[in-house]
Design a protein around this motif. Structure first.
Motif, short mmCIF file in Angstrom:
data_model
loop_
_atom_site.label_atom_id
_atom_site.label_comp_id
_atom_site.label_asym_id
_atom_site.label_seq_id
_atom_site.Cartn_x
_atom_site.Cartn_y
_atom_site.Cartn_z
N SER A 234 50.79 38.55 41.51
CA SER A 234 50.96 37.60 42.60
C SER A 234 49.65 36.92 42.99
CB SER A 234 51.55 38.32 43.83
OG SER A 234 50.73 39.40 44.23
N GLY A 235 48.62 37.04 42.15
CA GLY A 235 47.37 36.36 42.45
C GLY A 235 46.16 37.26 42.34
N ILE A 236 45.02 36.74 42.79
CA ILE A 236 43.75 37.41 42.59
C ILE A 236 43.31 38.18 43.82
CG2 ILE A 236 43.03 35.60 40.99
CD1 ILE A 236 41.12 34.59 43.12
N ASN A 237 42.38 39.10 43.60
CA ASN A 237 41.56 39.69 44.66
C ASN A 237 40.12 39.22 44.40
OD1 ASN A 237 43.26 42.69 43.79
ND2 ASN A 237 43.84 41.35 45.50
N ILE A 238 39.35 39.00 45.44
CA ILE A 238 37.96 38.61 45.30
C ILE A 238 37.08 39.84 45.58
CG2 ILE A 238 36.11 37.11 46.14
CD1 ILE A 238 38.30 35.64 44.66
N GLY A 239 36.08 40.06 44.74
CA GLY A 239 35.17 41.19 44.91
C GLY A 239 33.74 40.73 44.84
N GLU A 240 32.81 41.65 45.12
CA GLU A 240 31.40 41.30 45.04
C GLU A 240 30.63 42.37 44.28
OE1 GLU A 240 30.26 40.91 49.13
OE2 GLU A 240 30.09 43.07 49.45
N GLU B 125 33.67 34.11 54.00
CA GLU B 125 34.73 33.30 54.61
C GLU B 125 35.01 32.06 53.77
OE1 GLU B 125 35.75 31.03 58.85
OE2 GLU B 125 33.75 31.87 58.48
N PHE B 126 33.96 31.42 53.28
CA PHE B 126 34.12 30.20 52.48
C PHE B 126 34.92 30.48 51.22
CE2 PHE B 126 32.88 27.24 49.18
CZ PHE B 126 32.94 26.02 49.82
N ILE B 127 34.54 31.54 50.49
CA ILE B 127 35.21 31.87 49.23
C ILE B 127 36.67 32.22 49.47
CG2 ILE B 127 35.27 33.50 47.30
CD1 ILE B 127 32.93 31.60 47.11
N LEU B 128 36.91 33.10 50.43
CA LEU B 128 38.28 33.55 50.68
C LEU B 128 39.17 32.41 51.17
CD1 LEU B 128 37.54 36.97 52.40
CD2 LEU B 128 38.53 36.63 50.13
N SER B 129 38.65 31.59 52.07
CA SER B 129 39.47 30.48 52.57
C SER B 129 39.79 29.48 51.47
CB SER B 129 38.77 29.79 53.74
OG SER B 129 37.54 29.21 53.32
N GLY B 130 38.84 29.30 50.55
CA GLY B 130 39.07 28.39 49.43
C GLY B 130 40.21 28.84 48.54
N HIS C 161 37.94 39.74 41.33
CA HIS C 161 37.24 38.65 40.63
C HIS C 161 35.89 38.46 41.31
CE1 HIS C 161 36.18 35.28 38.41
NE2 HIS C 161 37.20 34.47 38.63
N THR C 162 34.82 38.74 40.57
CA THR C 162 33.47 38.66 41.13
C THR C 162 32.77 37.35 40.77
OG1 THR C 162 32.63 39.94 39.24
CG2 THR C 162 33.21 41.17 41.23
N LEU C 163 33.57 36.35 40.44
CA LEU C 163 33.12 34.97 40.28
C LEU C 163 31.96 34.84 39.29
CD1 LEU C 163 33.42 33.90 44.04
CD2 LEU C 163 35.16 33.87 42.25
N TYR D 128 42.80 42.61 49.92
CA TYR D 128 42.21 43.61 49.03
C TYR D 128 40.94 43.06 48.41
CZ TYR D 128 45.90 47.07 49.31
OH TYR D 128 46.75 48.04 49.75
N SER D 129 39.91 43.89 48.39
CA SER D 129 38.62 43.48 47.84
C SER D 129 37.80 44.70 47.48
CB SER D 129 37.85 42.64 48.88
OG SER D 129 36.63 42.17 48.35
#
Length: 382
Positions: free
Chosen positions: A203-209, A178-183, A310-312, A47-48
């Protein structure tokens, strides 16, 4: 002491290419998260919230670029172009630029990327953004994990107070790559469902932009209707662990108390908290402890990660802009995904969007390496 204000702003996101698009969706509790199935960046569906590439390309071409720019650069330029245009400011040597990001053009290191690897240097990213608009001063690139976005506002305020600049444009952005998600996947921190900050079943985070930008200024004649004053800010590193926060919330607690002291207010003056709320086990628990230690357990609180993920390095600025709209609409936005409290200390989670007369809000952020930042904002026009 001179006042410093946050004024003209823009958000480029999965919702659209202006702040209003995002605010309207959040008011209606519509998430920007969707299921993405792209094995080129992660083997499993995730999910993103992603910015539509076709729409981005169309918006970027309207800026009449003279050379090729990376995807992140395009996002930043589209957002900042709108904010600069609305401000009407001439970019003299009294105007600064701060760029906030965690990983910048990290995607240029991928095998199939057409750009030279040198584009991955953060200084190069800052140079490209500044040169596009003709800024007279070299861009300051601020990359301090996930506090970067709100810390950039604090740095802008300090530069103005030091009389280095009269105005500072802050632009922030990070990509889903790919780098962010794999990390994050290696930490087993990614959720297979939409994230649920502070919830017992999280159960954890989603990464967004996103890309977002704002004008920080000392000029009270160049303010929008929803402008706020930055009345207090502080940062503290808890030096606990490279990726894990202090179990006592020490760094965040000290940041909050220092920001309140600078703003000359007590906890009961804060109308609501725009918290970090990543929906990971340790972050949410740490925040709950810190907020209780600061006597903020009864203050209405939300996390906006259920809308954007999470947009870092952009999250702090993004959530501040939304907080400005929340203040002026006297509306507390729901913390999407929350059902039942899942931390050891009491918190007043905003379960549904509701009305509340508000004047002051607290924005907090925490990140890898033990960094923590708190900033307090107040309405300018009551």
């Amino acid at each position: 002491m001179n006042n410093v204000y946050l004024s003209h702003n823009n958000i480029v996101s999965a919702y659209g290419f202006d702040s209003a698009s995002a605010i309207d969706s959040i008011k209606n509790e519509v998430s920007g998260l969707s299921l993405v199935n792209d094995s080129s960046i992660l083997p499993n569906p995730f999910y993103s919230s992603l910015i539509a590439q076709d729409s981005l390309s169309e918006a970027f071409q309207k800026l009449d670029p003279k050379e090729a720019y990376t995807r992140l650069e395009q996002i930043l330029l589209v957002s900042l172009s709108d904010t600069i245009k609305k401000s009407g400011l001439e970019l003299t040597d009294r105007v600064g630029l701060i760029l906030s990001t965690t990983k910048g053009n990290i995607d240029v290191l991928e095998t199939e990327n057409p750009f030279d690897e040198s584009r991955a240097y953060l200084a190069e990213l800052g140079q490209k953004i500044g040169a596009f608009f003709g800024f007279k001063n070299e861009a300051i690139v601020l990359s301090n994990a996930c506090v970067s976005g709100v810390l950039a506002l604090a740095v802008a305020k300090r530069l103005i107070r030091q009389k280095r600049y009269d105005h500072v444009f802050v632009v922030a952005g990070d990509l889903v790559s790919e780098f962010i998600l794999s990390g994050f996947n290696s930490f087993q921190a990614l959720s297979e469902a939409p994230c649920k900050p502070y919830c017992k079943t999280r159960s954890g985070i989603n990464i967004g932009e996103v890309g977002c930008s704002i004008l920080v200024t000392k000029d009270d004649n160049n303010l929008v209707d929803k402008s706020v004053g930055l009345i207090g800010e502080a940062s503290c590193n808890d030096a606990n662990h490279i990726s894990g926060p202090s179990r006592t919330g020490e760094g965040l607690y000290r940041s909050i108390v220092s920001a309140m002291n600078q703003a000359k207010i007590n906890a009961d003056a804060i109308d609501y908290i725009s918290a970090h709320g990543t929906a990971t086990l340790f972050n949410d628990e740490m925040e709950a402890i810190a907020f209780n230690r600061a006597n903020l357990q009864d203050t209405p609180l939300n996390s906006l990660k259920g809308y954007f993920g999470h947009t870092l390095g952009a999250s702090g600025l993004l959530e501040t802009i939304i907080g400005m709209h929340s203040l002026y609409s006297n509306t507390l936005y729901a913390s999407l995904g929350f059902d039942e409290l899942g931390v050891s200390q009491p918190l007043n989670i905003i379960k549904e969007t509701t009305s509340k007369e508000s004047s002051i809000f607290l924005k907090t952020a925490s990140g890898f390496g033990g960094c923590n930042t708190a900033a307090i904002f107040q309405k300018v026009n009551s």
